[in-house]
Design an enzyme around this catalytic site. Structure first.
Site, PDB file in Angstrom:
ATOM      1  N   ASP A  71     -11.241   2.947   3.658  1.00 35.58           N
ATOM      2  CA  ASP A  71     -11.507   1.503   3.644  1.00 35.58           C
ATOM      3  C   ASP A  71     -13.004   1.218   3.436  1.00 35.58           C
ATOM      4  OD1 ASP A  71      -9.490  -0.425   3.893  1.00 35.58           O
ATOM      5  OD2 ASP A  71      -9.136   0.079   6.001  1.00 35.58           O
ATOM      6  N   LYS A  88       0.850  -1.207   0.000  1.00 32.93           N
ATOM      7  CA  LYS A  88       0.000   0.000   0.000  1.00 32.93           C
ATOM      8  C   LYS A  88       0.878   1.247   0.000  1.00 32.93           C
ATOM      9  CE  LYS A  88      -3.855  -2.170   2.389  1.00 32.93           C
ATOM     10  NZ  LYS A  88      -4.455  -2.520   3.666  1.00 32.93           N
ATOM     11  N   GLN A 142      -4.753  -1.124   9.695  1.00 32.55           N
ATOM     12  CA  GLN A 142      -4.678  -2.477   9.146  1.00 32.55           C
ATOM     13  C   GLN A 142      -5.312  -3.486  10.104  1.00 32.55           C
ATOM     14  OE1 GLN A 142      -3.660  -3.181   6.106  1.00 32.55           O
ATOM     15  NE2 GLN A 142      -3.845  -5.386   6.299  1.00 32.55           N
TER      16      GLN A 142
END
Ligand code: GUN
Length: 301
Positions: free
Chosen positions: A121, A54, A98
């Protein structure tokens, strides 16, 4: 006849090339670049490799990428304070924590703490709700958004199609079902969601024009479960061992999908490989959400 392989790497590169141009144009015109904060707790190997990719992708697009590595035993309060700091920082347009998180921290509390406007997200209840009602001002979660992009770009008709989703997770199964039952492009499908308690999985899978498998069970779907000519999207990324990378000679994880690929490709009309299918798309959609977040902050969309 062998299936068309839907190449996630190729589609991703096209999306990233467009985003790179868009980021350069925003910088030239408005003097700002997208800011993405990636927060990771501990050093879980799968998380480390996702997060590194990422970060590398964000930097390659010209983002301001802030990496925050915190100890695994950080308290929930300290993590929530870190999130709040970036909620208030105007240079930050996307915050990603995460997952999974250590057991002593409530994942939902952490997700709820991210401002919905920065939740790239698409996990915050506000964005989940917007995804469900088809409100395009929210962020759609990245893996389902990537799946839909692959289906649309492959020219597969979803209108009236029988879509069967294997798995009911909040990250993939539930949102992709919601997205494909919406009215409009990539939607208008008849969606069935099956899961571990479903009585006859193979019966439902065999009915699918589009079969989306996100079960986390390597090789679960056999070729006999696939309708000839169907589109098969394999979301599984299961580590089943290790192998030596042909190019670098390094030891890398051996990944296997939820679908028996070699058999399934002889029956399906389209199929995504593992690796190189859905995985690369997730990061591309995260980047796309972050650019959208910046544009929203500039009132451009
Ligand atoms: N862990 C595995 N996939 C994801 C994802 O898409 N987002 C976050 N935040 N964590 C993950």
């Amino acid at each position: 006849m062998s299936a068309v392989i839907i190449n996630g790497n190729e589609i991703r590169e096209g999306i990233l090339a467009d985003l790179r141009e868009e980021v350069a144009a925003l910088k030239a015109k408005h003097g700002v670049v997208p800011g993405l904060v990636t927060i990771m707790l501990g050093e879980h190997p799968a998380s480390v490799s996702y997060v590194s990719l990422k970060i590398k992708t964000a930097k390659g697009l010209g983002f301001n990428e802030i990496q925050v590595s915190l100890p695994e035993n950080i308290s929930e309060t300290d993590l929530l304070e870190t999130i709040e700091k970036y909620n208030r920082d105007d240079r930050v347009h996307g915050i990603l924590v995460q997952l999974p998180l250590p057991k002593h921290i409530s994942e939902q509390k952490v997700i709820n703490a991210i401002r919905p406007e920065k939740d790239v997200d698409g996990f915050h209840p506000v964005n989940v709700g917007k995804t469900l009602i088809g409100d395009t001002t929210g962020f759609r979660p990245c893996t389902p958004a990537g799946i839909l992009e692959m289906i649309i770009r492959s020219g597969i008709n979803t209108s009236g199609a029988e879509v069967v989703v294997v798995g009911r997770s909040n990250i993939v199964g539930k949102p992709i079902a919601a997205m494909m039952m919406q009215k409009g492009p990539g939607g208008d499908a008849t969606v069935t969601v099956v899961h571990t308690r479903t009585k006859d999985l193979s019966y439902h899978c065999r009915r699918a024009d589009i079969l989306i498998v996100a079960a986390g069970v390597p090789g679960l779907v056999k070729s006999s479960w696939i309708k000839p000519g169907a589109c098969v999207i394999d979301v599984g990324v299961n580590r089943v061992g290790e192998k030596k990378d042909d190019k670098t000679g390094r030891i890398i994880p051996l990944l296997r999908g939820d679908v028996d690929f070699e058999e399934a490709r002889e029956i399906a009309g389209w199929i995504t490989p593992v690796p190189g299918g859905v995985g690369p798309m997730t990061i591309a959609m995260l980047m796309s959400n972050t650019v959208r977040s910046l544009k929203r902050s500039l009132l451009l969309i």
